[in-house]
Design an enzyme around this catalytic site. Structure first.
Site, PDB file in Angstrom:
ATOM      1  N   ASP A   1      24.563  -9.580  23.887  1.00 20.58           N
ATOM      2  CA  ASP A   1      24.547 -11.094  22.857  1.00 20.58           C
ATOM      3  C   ASP A   1      25.527 -12.374  23.394  1.00 20.58           C
ATOM      4  OD1 ASP A   1      25.968  -9.838  21.816  1.00 20.58           O
ATOM      5  OD2 ASP A   1      25.403  -9.561  20.010  1.00 20.58           O
TER       6      ASP A   1
ATOM      7  N   MET B   1      24.976  -5.313  21.368  1.00 17.03           N
ATOM      8  CA  MET B   1      25.833  -4.660  22.647  1.00 17.03           C
ATOM      9  C   MET B   1      25.819  -3.444  22.322  1.00 17.03           C
ATOM     10  SD  MET B   1      28.525  -7.302  24.505  1.00 17.03           S
ATOM     11  CE  MET B   1      29.023  -6.401  25.896  1.00 17.03           C
ATOM     12  N   HIS B   2      26.453  -2.691  23.082  1.00 21.13           N
ATOM     13  CA  HIS B   2      26.997  -1.072  22.721  1.00 21.13           C
ATOM     14  C   HIS B   2      26.102  -0.420  21.536  1.00 21.13           C
ATOM     15  CE1 HIS B   2      30.646  -3.287  23.120  1.00 21.13           C
ATOM     16  NE2 HIS B   2      30.738  -3.912  21.842  1.00 21.13           N
TER      17      HIS B   2
END
Length: 486
Positions: free
Chosen positions: A232, A76-77
């Site tokens: 995830d 992520m991110h």
């Protein structure tokens, strides 16, 4: 059959599930992280694509030909910045990058809605402050940004030609109105961006494109649907049946995550607890996130010359729990829950003349377990009741480590058959939902239980003094004050 692809930090994993949910094919390909400056963590987006192709093509061609849908999950991110030609303008800035702490302070002060509408403290790991850092420090790059994508969605773009994301991954940007499951124009504007620069949003179990003809031909597959997929952790939860209120999991990957499914949006950022959308409709979740978990195992194995994780676990077991004074603070990349401290770094404390590789290994296992216990306490403060934790990720392979974690957290750990497959398993199940429909409760079922590790009261008593010392030690390695009620 359904293909699930997980774009991880250390590698890409691809798995194929048959109609009964059994894993019938797997492929993996490694990735590396670049750290050109202190606090920086970057990857080349094209390396994700190369690793994806390698992982998929490692699966038997006969199995690939039978695939009817693809699901994608990913770290992520990560800020993947594309120009007008849809090519990356710079390396992607990853989830464990800590350079934007000053930008976080500014965004928090200027836009309080990040904590209410976005549901989270502004942390360097999130995407929003990364773009603010680029705007301040690389204005020539920022001015050329036409699209911001997350890692898995850059891979989707290469697979399908479409710019699409799902709710769970997008919530981690800090630009989503998490309750409404839609982009927030005001939160984007705080970073000098607009909704037009964001991908189209779909639920994780909805259609999110189709394989391009040339990719389908290269992979030996039909032009099958691609599901929205998920971040995830949300995808990992879907893979092990954590799809109803109160169900919870522990992910022992590069990072360590405790994930609790919620039936409504429950933001509580006071102790750096995350509140995001789940990858399934009408579900949300809370998370505690620890930036270093299994990555600490790999690090200390290299440091002490162990051949790998298995040898390290054996050394730790031979040393025994709490048989030495050594403490390890596992903040190799900073920490999120409960401290939100991008600048803190890991440390060994209390070394003596008898410290050896085995006792260092044991201290690392204990240190990560203690950090996870801090995270579970923060979740409980945020209103989550956790009766047990399903365990997924590569760290799930060690029963010995699980005994230490269960004792530190005082909660049973439920190990599932195939749980180490992780988010790729959930991605494949999201593909099944996108293609065949059905109820998430019927499709996203927990795999059979392999074994359960209950907290051992004797071990818990043995490690309790070290847990207390661990909690007191944070203030010794960080300028931020430690909480006195932890």
């Amino acid at each position: 059959m359904f293909l699930g692809i997980d774009i991880g930090t250390s590698g890409v994993k691809a798995v194929v599930l048959d109609t009964h949910g059994a894993v019938v094919g797997q492929g993996v390909a490694a990735l590396s992280v670049q750290r050109p400056e202190l606090l920086w963590s970057e990857q080349d987006p094209d390396a994700w694509w190369a690793a994806t192709e390698a992982a998929v093509r490692a699966i038997d061609p006969t199995i690939r030909r039978a695939v009817r849908g693809v699901g994608i999950a990913g770290q992520m991110h990560g800020a993947t910045l594309l120009g007008a030609d849809d090519r990356p303008l710079r390396p992607a800035i990853l989830w464990n990058d800590g350079r934007s702490f000053a930008e976080c302070d500014a965004l928090e002060a200027e836009t309080p809605e990040f904590g209410t509408v976005g549901g989270n403290i502004v942390m360097p790991g999130f995407t929003a402050p990364k773009l603010e850092w680029v705007r301040r420090h690389e204005p020539d790059v920022f001015d050329r940004v036409t699209t911001v994508l997350l890692p898995k969605d850059y891979v989707r773009l290469r697979m399908t030609g479409e710019k699409i994301s799902d709710m769970s991954d997008s919530a981690g940007t800090l630009w989503l109105d998490v309750a409404k499951r839609a982009w927030s124009a005001s939160l984007l504007a705080a970073c000098g961006l607009s909704v037009e620069q964001m991908p189209r949003l779909v639920e994780g179990s909805a259609l999110g494109g189709r394989l391009r003809p040339d990719i389908a031909e290269t992979w030996g597959m039909a032009e099958v649907p691609v599901a929205g997929g998920g971040g995830d952790n949300a995808a990992g939860a879907a893979g092990v049946g954590v799809v109803s209120d109160g169900k919870a999991l522990l992910s022992l990957g590069t990072s360590g995550v405790i994930f609790v499914a919620n039936d409504r949006f429950r933001p509580n950022p006071a102790r750096a607890v995350h509140a995001f959308c789940h990858c399934l409709p009408d579900l949300w979740h809370q998370m505690s996130v620890h930036l270093s978990a299994a990555s600490c195992i790999d690090w200390v194995a290299r440091l002490t010359g162990a051949a790998g994780a298995a040898e390290l676990f054996a050394r730790a077991e031979a040393a025994g729990a709490a048989n030495g004074p050594e403490l390890f603070l596992p903040y190799l990349s900073g920490e999120r829950t409960p401290y939100n401290d991008a600048q803190v770094r890991g440390a060994f404390l209390q070394l003596d003349n008898d410290t050896d590789p085995g006792r260092l290994a044991q201290a690392v296992l204990e240190g990560v377990a203690f950090a996870l216990a801090d995270g579970l306490d923060a979740l409980r403060e945020a209103g989550s009741e956790v009766a047990e934790l399903a365990v997924i990720g590569g760290g799930a392979r060690s029963r010995y480590w699980g005994e230490t974690i269960a004792a530190a957290m005082d909660v049973p750990l439920v190990y599932l058959q195939g749980g180490e497959v992780g988010p790729a398993l959930g991605a494949a199940r999201l593909a099944q939902l996108a293609v065949d429909g059905g109820s998430p409760a019927d499709v996203c079922v927990a795999p059979p239980v392999s074994h359960v590790i209950a907290p051992d009261a004797t071990l818990r008593t043995r490690i309790a003094p070290k847990l207390a010392a661990f909690r007191a030690a944070y203030s010794r390695v960080s300028p931020k004050p430690a909480r006195t009620d932890a």
